[in-house]
Design a protein around this motif. Sequence first.
Motif, PDB file in Angstrom:
ATOM      1  N   ALA A  96      21.286   6.988  47.701  1.00 32.44           N
ATOM      2  CA  ALA A  96      20.191   6.968  48.675  1.00 32.44           C
ATOM      3  C   ALA A  96      19.054   7.870  48.204  1.00 32.44           C
ATOM      4  O   ALA A  96      17.885   7.464  48.171  1.00 32.44           O
ATOM      5  N   LEU A  97      19.406   9.097  47.820  1.00 30.38           N
ATOM      6  CA  LEU A  97      18.390  10.062  47.378  1.00 30.38           C
ATOM      7  C   LEU A  97      17.611   9.525  46.172  1.00 30.38           C
ATOM      8  O   LEU A  97      16.378   9.585  46.128  1.00 30.38           O
ATOM      9  N   ASP A  98      18.343   8.968  45.202  1.00 27.91           N
ATOM     10  CA  ASP A  98      17.674   8.478  43.992  1.00 27.91           C
ATOM     11  C   ASP A  98      16.853   7.219  44.254  1.00 27.91           C
ATOM     12  O   ASP A  98      15.879   6.955  43.551  1.00 27.91           O
ATOM     13  N   ASN A  99      17.247   6.459  45.277  1.00 25.51           N
ATOM     14  CA  ASN A  99      16.409   5.320  45.653  1.00 25.51           C
ATOM     15  C   ASN A  99      15.089   5.788  46.258  1.00 25.51           C
ATOM     16  O   ASN A  99      14.044   5.188  46.031  1.00 25.51           O
ATOM     17  N   VAL A 100      15.148   6.890  47.022  1.00 23.55           N
ATOM     18  CA  VAL A 100      13.916   7.431  47.604  1.00 23.55           C
ATOM     19  C   VAL A 100      13.007   7.964  46.490  1.00 23.55           C
ATOM     20  O   VAL A 100      11.798   7.716  46.473  1.00 23.55           O
ATOM     21  N   LEU A 101      13.621   8.647  45.533  1.00 24.08           N
ATOM     22  CA  LEU A 101      12.842   9.269  44.452  1.00 24.08           C
ATOM     23  C   LEU A 101      12.267   8.238  43.480  1.00 24.08           C
ATOM     24  O   LEU A 101      11.303   8.513  42.763  1.00 24.08           O
ATOM     25  N   LEU A 102      12.866   7.054  43.481  1.00 24.58           N
ATOM     26  CA  LEU A 102      12.414   5.991  42.579  1.00 24.58           C
ATOM     27  C   LEU A 102      10.913   5.739  42.703  1.00 24.58           C
ATOM     28  O   LEU A 102      10.204   5.519  41.723  1.00 24.58           O
ATOM     29  N   GLN A 103      10.443   5.784  43.952  1.00 26.62           N
ATOM     30  CA  GLN A 103       9.020   5.554  44.229  1.00 26.62           C
ATOM     31  C   GLN A 103       8.142   6.497  43.392  1.00 26.62           C
ATOM     32  O   GLN A 103       7.096   6.115  42.885  1.00 26.62           O
ATOM     33  N   LEU A 104       8.591   7.762  43.255  1.00 41.41           N
ATOM     34  CA  LEU A 104       7.823   8.734  42.475  1.00 41.41           C
ATOM     35  C   LEU A 104       7.949   8.443  40.983  1.00 41.41           C
ATOM     36  O   LEU A 104       6.966   8.474  40.246  1.00 41.41           O
ATOM     37  N   GLU A 105       9.173   8.139  40.560  1.00 37.71           N
ATOM     38  CA  GLU A 105       9.397   7.833  39.143  1.00 37.71           C
ATOM     39  C   GLU A 105       8.490   6.701  38.691  1.00 37.71           C
ATOM     40  O   GLU A 105       7.907   6.749  37.609  1.00 37.71           O
ATOM     41  N   ALA A 112      11.872  16.311  40.347  1.00 40.76           N
ATOM     42  CA  ALA A 112      12.577  17.553  40.694  1.00 40.76           C
ATOM     43  C   ALA A 112      11.909  18.310  41.861  1.00 40.76           C
ATOM     44  O   ALA A 112      12.592  18.700  42.808  1.00 40.76           O
ATOM     45  N   PRO A 113      10.567  18.476  41.829  1.00 38.77           N
ATOM     46  CA  PRO A 113       9.948  19.244  42.920  1.00 38.77           C
ATOM     47  C   PRO A 113      10.037  18.535  44.280  1.00 38.77           C
ATOM     48  O   PRO A 113       9.737  19.152  45.300  1.00 38.77           O
ATOM     49  N   HIS A 114      10.409  17.268  44.276  1.00 40.12           N
ATOM     50  CA  HIS A 114      10.394  16.505  45.529  1.00 40.12           C
ATOM     51  C   HIS A 114      11.782  16.226  46.088  1.00 40.12           C
ATOM     52  O   HIS A 114      11.919  15.561  47.111  1.00 40.12           O
ATOM     53  N   ARG A 115      12.809  16.734  45.399  1.00 47.07           N
ATOM     54  CA  ARG A 115      14.172  16.443  45.876  1.00 47.07           C
ATOM     55  C   ARG A 115      14.392  16.982  47.284  1.00 47.07           C
ATOM     56  O   ARG A 115      15.010  16.334  48.120  1.00 47.07           O
ATOM     57  N   GLU A 116      13.864  18.170  47.517  1.00 47.57           N
ATOM     58  CA  GLU A 116      14.067  18.795  48.820  1.00 47.57           C
ATOM     59  C   GLU A 116      13.375  17.978  49.924  1.00 47.57           C
ATOM     60  O   GLU A 116      13.933  17.751  50.989  1.00 47.57           O
ATOM     61  N   ARG A 117      12.163  17.539  49.605  1.00 46.51           N
ATOM     62  CA  ARG A 117      11.429  16.728  50.575  1.00 46.51           C
ATOM     63  C   ARG A 117      12.162  15.412  50.848  1.00 46.51           C
ATOM     64  O   ARG A 117      12.222  14.939  51.985  1.00 46.51           O
ATOM     65  N   ALA A 118      12.714  14.831  49.788  1.00 47.42           N
ATOM     66  CA  ALA A 118      13.459  13.583  49.960  1.00 47.42           C
ATOM     67  C   ALA A 118      14.664  13.817  50.876  1.00 47.42           C
ATOM     68  O   ALA A 118      14.957  13.004  51.761  1.00 47.42           O
TER      69      ALA A 118
END
Length: 264
Positions: A96-105, A112-118
Amino acid sequence: MAGGKFVDVAEVSRRFRTPLGDIAALEAVSFDVRAGEFVSIVGPSGCGKSTLVMLLAGLLAPTSGAVSIGGLVVDRPQTNLGIVFQSPVLLAWRSALDNVLLQLEMRGIPTAPHRERARTLLGSVGLDGFEHRYPHELSGGMRQRVSICRALIHDPPLLVMDEPFGALDALTRDQITLDIQRIWARGQKTVVFITHSITEAVFLSDRVLVMTPRPGRVDTLIEVDLPRPRRLAVREDPRFAAYTRQIHDRFLARGVLRDIEGVA
Ligand SMILES: Nc1ncnc2c1ncn2[C@@H]1O[C@H](COP(=O)(O)OP(=O)(O)O)[C@@H](O)[C@H]1O
Ligand SMILES: [Mg+2]
């Protein structure tokens, strides 16, 4: 709450060329959405709602007319908005977390700086503790919540949702509706919410834009003057019923709905 005009749709028409001839999906559609406003668009299937979403996102160009966001004409794919589709389209092999971060990638932004926000975003929609679960371990409602977080991770000023609850059961829809209200109330975001649920549209919106059957035109715009935040019980308020009635009546007038005959 609402500020200046943020989204401006001016005399937008869109046709599609098909082997069976031209289809007019949208015809001379004009409306605007103020900054911070929540606007829903309701209309029958095939009236051009998804086409409108593609035009807002800059993934399709209008045949005539223009769409502007934040004062700039949309003439290419937009990066400063978040989109949620009816199907959550998550990558099966990512948590789930990595799917959210995908948008940034995909935008070349370091994650890394956005993991907490995610994590915070996932927590804000009730997914605390599910960050490392994979899509197949999540219910339909949870998957759709992940896709909402993915649309919000880059903190866009505009969130566009295209029938995001279409595939969910009624209770889950109620819960996500409340989640969306909370996200909107906190985030100072402008929201365009496409739905075929009149109740959801009235519940969530400052204004509801009712579309005609294809070719989609603006039938009417209804201002929903009910206090916020709204509890689910507001749906039993006579004022709420008056708004939904008003929209039903437009659909009856257009032949989108047909009531029982001979009953007053
Ligand atoms: N890429 C396309 N090519 C041809 N016709 C299309 C295309 N996209 C949408 N349409 C047609 O335009 C009309 C509006 O479609 P759509 O925007 O998906 O409606 P809605 O989301 O309101 O159900 C429909 O008749 C649909 O078949
Ligand atoms: Mg659609």
